[in-house]
Enzyme design. Structure first.
Site, PDB file in Angstrom:
ATOM      1  N   ARG A 358       0.814  -1.210   0.000  1.00 40.47           N
ATOM      2  CA  ARG A 358       0.000   0.000   0.000  1.00 40.47           C
ATOM      3  C   ARG A 358       0.843   1.253   0.000  1.00 40.47           C
ATOM      4  O   ARG A 358       0.322   2.347  -0.127  1.00 40.47           O
ATOM      5  CB  ARG A 358      -0.922  -0.007   1.225  1.00 40.47           C
ATOM      6  CG  ARG A 358      -1.856  -1.189   1.184  1.00 40.47           C
ATOM      7  CD  ARG A 358      -2.906  -1.157   2.234  1.00 40.47           C
ATOM      8  NE  ARG A 358      -3.365  -2.533   2.499  1.00 40.47           N
ATOM      9  CZ  ARG A 358      -4.349  -2.828   3.326  1.00 40.47           C
ATOM     10  NH1 ARG A 358      -4.952  -1.872   3.961  1.00 40.47           N
ATOM     11  NH2 ARG A 358      -4.697  -4.067   3.506  1.00 40.47           N
ATOM     12  N   VAL A 359       2.149   1.102   0.180  1.00 38.58           N
ATOM     13  CA  VAL A 359       3.005   2.283   0.069  1.00 38.58           C
ATOM     14  C   VAL A 359       3.400   2.473  -1.385  1.00 38.58           C
ATOM     15  O   VAL A 359       3.499   3.583  -1.871  1.00 38.58           O
ATOM     16  CB  VAL A 359       4.252   2.104   0.959  1.00 38.58           C
ATOM     17  CG1 VAL A 359       5.329   3.089   0.586  1.00 38.58           C
ATOM     18  CG2 VAL A 359       3.866   2.261   2.404  1.00 38.58           C
TER      19      VAL A 359
END
Lengths: 500, 161, 74
Positions: A358-359
């Site tokens: 998700r980064v």
């Protein structure tokens, strides 16, 4: 001996003390029920004699449930136990690097106690929102598939999830091995593993010189459940010691499934109410408070970071079981390993479709973004077409080219677990793959091609690699030079080309 | 036999016609063919000469390239030798450093062991001292000393209660 | 409601001694119920346990604390 013994005796203070005591009235299975201990604090260490300790976990009206943390053969009903007044903490110092400790902070590698500089609490409140910074610096795992498509940043929590024997620990170890020159301190927490496996791991890390920057926290399967429960928090306490110095730390929990099981064992013995799959009601909080402490602090608080790689073992690829879903919702992404891929020879057996970070690309250097930008999409399209691969002779040319390209790109992502690649090497290899320079190479020769290619670039064109490292992106000249290099390499090695 | 003039004239005319016809039909073409043949031979000779000259030029070119290649090879060999020398120096240095590092490591380990032994001895000595005191006290205290001790301690405890 | 109090000594106390100690404690704590225990390990002095608080005035405890201090400082 700055003062002689005689002086010390003369100076010694002799006084009576008051202590809060309790008496064990029930004792078994590693839990002691104690009457007394009226003002004990939750999570306090209890002295049970013989230099052993227990943890006061259950504070009830008339009794205290104390989980024993060591050898308890000297205890029986009626034994007197005392409060220590200290909440559970371990002593950490700079010389803890390279050592193996247990969940209580005691060295278990046969070497003497390292000098303790600070007592770090095992249970702490995670850093608040205002002390944090967003994740932008990459953590290079050295594994092409991860660094290209599921990039991890410093300060992120990325879950490694899969069935047994799919290479989860291998990914974690490979990442540790790649941190040799990355200014990272690594903590490897072993929970409930076999002693032989941990010994092997230690040996591998020592042989590759990784122990210079690694701490191992060992709570193997023979340790009491209480130590297995505390081990991740002990590792995190050591990591936070370095975080406060502004350093970057990588912590690996191997694995949290056994951690949850140890906690379940303790909770059931403490007669706490059980819920789904017999886990206690706070098993989510058990992991969330652990993983929330992995963060990246802003410059005002030192700028350090803790990156967490928890490992979860699923049963029969069931990611919808209780503990896996809990940890998936806590972490910032997962790396999903599949047995089918592993058995088909795809190692690392990462299912790129189900894995996510998700980064994402904020944790990638520009060079990697340039080459790997569309690779995930291309591989997804390739997988869709794979069903038609058996009819490949009946397909139109465009589909066939896409299939060939996809096979080669998938092939180039295969990697040995103990051969991490520097990011510049990854960039040049993936550049060759996505720009079609592999299309003429036989699929079974791709591993040899990659090896030869990297050797060639290292010996004949090292300036390309150093320019990528310096600028962190592929400039136009570098791209041109790289194209020429790849073409000349392909010309030198016709034996890997496809015939016809 | 009478020699008749018209017949001789006729024969002469006949003969000239035959010679003329032969010259025109036979002599000229044959001459042409012979000329062509000698031309062709001259051309073939010229071509052969050209080929021989080309061959010579190629030979010289070959010799030149061979010389160039040898020069380049010698240069590469020199480079490689220099490289190898540098590498072997580095290796030797690394081994020396490694040896020194090992030695310092062993020395540090020995220091640690010494420290441990001293600590161990001190601990044992302290234990012995305390144990002796305990034994002596246990034997020496008579009932009066006991009572006094108990009263003293009780006062301290009452103050703390 | 009488508070249970345990007095531990190294030697057996005479009834007179025990009563005098009990009286001193009653002055501070009110109605108490005294149990006397003999434990030679204490070497000398006494331990008084009130509820879950234990006041350790024994020689054994003092010797131990001296030992801890010596081990730490020497």
């Amino acid at each position: 001996m700055s003062q002689t013994l005689a002086d010390l005796v003369a100076k010694a203070e002799v006084s009576s003390t008051v202590s809060s005591v309790g008496e064990i009235f029930a004792f078994g299975d590693g839990i002691a029920q104690v009457r007394g201990l009226d003002d004990v604090q939750a999570g306090e260490l209890i002295d049970v004699g013989n230099n052993q300790f227990g943890l006061a976990l259950n504070l009830e009206k008339n009794q205290v449930g104390v989980v024993l943390l060591g050898d308890t053969r000297h205890l029986s009903a009626g034994s007197v136990v005392k409060r220590t007044g200290t909440i559970l903490s371990i002593g950490v110092g700079d010389e803890i690097l390279g050592r193996t400790i247990n969940a209580l902070g005691q060295p278990v590698d046969g070497k003497p106690q390292f000098p303790v500089e600070k007592q770090m609490l095992l249970e702490r409140i995670a850093p608040g929102v205002m002390t944090r910074q967003s994740v932008t610096v990459p953590l290079q795992t050295g594994i092409k598939a991860i660094d290209a498509m599921i990039p991890i940043g410093r300060g992120q929590r990325e879950l490694i999830i899969g069935d047994r024997a799919t290479g989860k620990t291998a990914i974690a170890l490979g990442t540790i091995l790649n941190q040799a020159d990355q200014n990272m301190i690594c903590v490897y927490v072993s929970i409930g593993q076999k002693g032989s496996t941990l010994a092997q791991t230690k040996q591998i890390l020592a042989d590759r010189g990784a122990m210079d920057y690694t701490i191992i926290v060992a709570a193997t399967a023979a340790e009491p459940a209480a130590q297995q429960f505390l081990a991740p928090y002990a590792g995190l306490a050591a990591a936070e010691y370095f975080l406060e110095q502004g350093k970057d730390v990588l912590i690996i929990y191997d694995d949290l499934t056994k951690h949850a099981q140890a906690y379940r064992e303790i909770s059931l013995l403490l007669r706490r109410p059980s819920g789904r799959e017999a886990y206690p009601g706070d098993v989510f909080y058990l992991h969330s408070r652990l993983l929330e402490r992995a963060c990246r602090l802003n410059a005002k608080y030192g700028g350090g970071s803790i990156t967490a790689l928890p490992i979860i073992e699923t049963q029969a690829n069931d990611v919808s079981a209780f503990v896996p879903t809990n940890v998936i919702s806590i972490t910032d992404g997962q790396i999903y390993l599949e047995t089918d891929l592993f058995n088909a020879g795809v190692k690392p057996a990462i299912n790129v479709g189900l894995s996510v970070s998700r980064v994402g690309s904020s944790a990638q250097i520009k060079a990697m973004k340039q080459v790997a930008g569309t690779m995930k999409l291309d591989l997804a399209q390739y997988r869709e077409l794979q069903a038609f691969a058996q009819f490949s002779s009946d397909l139109d040319d465009k589909t066939k080219t896409q299939l060939d390209r996809g096979t080669r790109v998938s092939s180039i992502l295969k990697q040995g677990w103990d051969t991490p690649l520097k990011v510049e090497d990854q960039v040049v290899v993936i550049y060759a793959a996505v720009n079609g320079y592999l299309d003429a190479i036989r699929v079974d020769a791709i591993q040899d091609w990659e090896r030869g290619y990297l050797e060639y670039i290292h010996s004949a064109y090292p300036e390309l690699l150093s320019s990528i490292v310096k600028d962190l992106k592929i400039t136009d000249e570098t791209a041109e030079a790289l194209k020429a290099a790849i073409t000349s390499f392909n010309n030198i090695h016709p034996e890997w080309q496809q015939n016809g | 036999m009478e020699i008749q003039l018209p017949q001789i004239l006729f024969q002469i005319v006949n003969f000239s016609v035959v010679v003329g016809a032969l010259t025109y039909l036979l002599f000229k073409p044959v001459q042409k063919i012979l000329d062509e043949r000698s031309n062709k031979i001259a051309e073939a000779q010229k071509a052969a000469q050209a080929v021989i000259e080309e061959k010579d030029a190629i030979e010289t070119l070959k010799k030149q390239s061979k010389r160039d290649a040898e020069k380049a090879a010698a240069a590469i060999l020199d480079e490689a030798k220099k490289d190898a020398d540098v590498r072997s120096q580095e290796l030797i240095q690394k081994t020396q450093e490694h040896g020194k590092a090992q030695l310092t490591k062993l020395q540090a380990e020995w220091q640690n062991e010494k420290k441990e032994m001293v600590k161990e001895l001190k601990a044992q000595f302290t234990d012995a001292v305390i144990a002796t005191s305990a034994k002596v006290l246990g034997e020496k205290l008579d009932s009066k000393a006991h009572s006094k001790l108990i009263d003293q301690e009780m006062n301290t405890i009452l103050k703390a209660l | 409601m009488s508070t249970p109090v345990t007095i531990t000594t190294a030697i057996e106390l005479s009834a007179k001694q025990l009563d005098s100690l009990a009286a001193q404690l009653t002055k501070k704590l009110g109605k108490i119920e005294v149990t006397a225990v003999v434990d030679p390990e204490l070497i000398g002095g006494l331990k008084v346990r009130v509820g879950s608080r234990e006041y350790d005035g024994s020689l054994q405890h003092k010797l131990n604390s001296v030992k801890q201090q010596l081990l730490a400082e020497w």
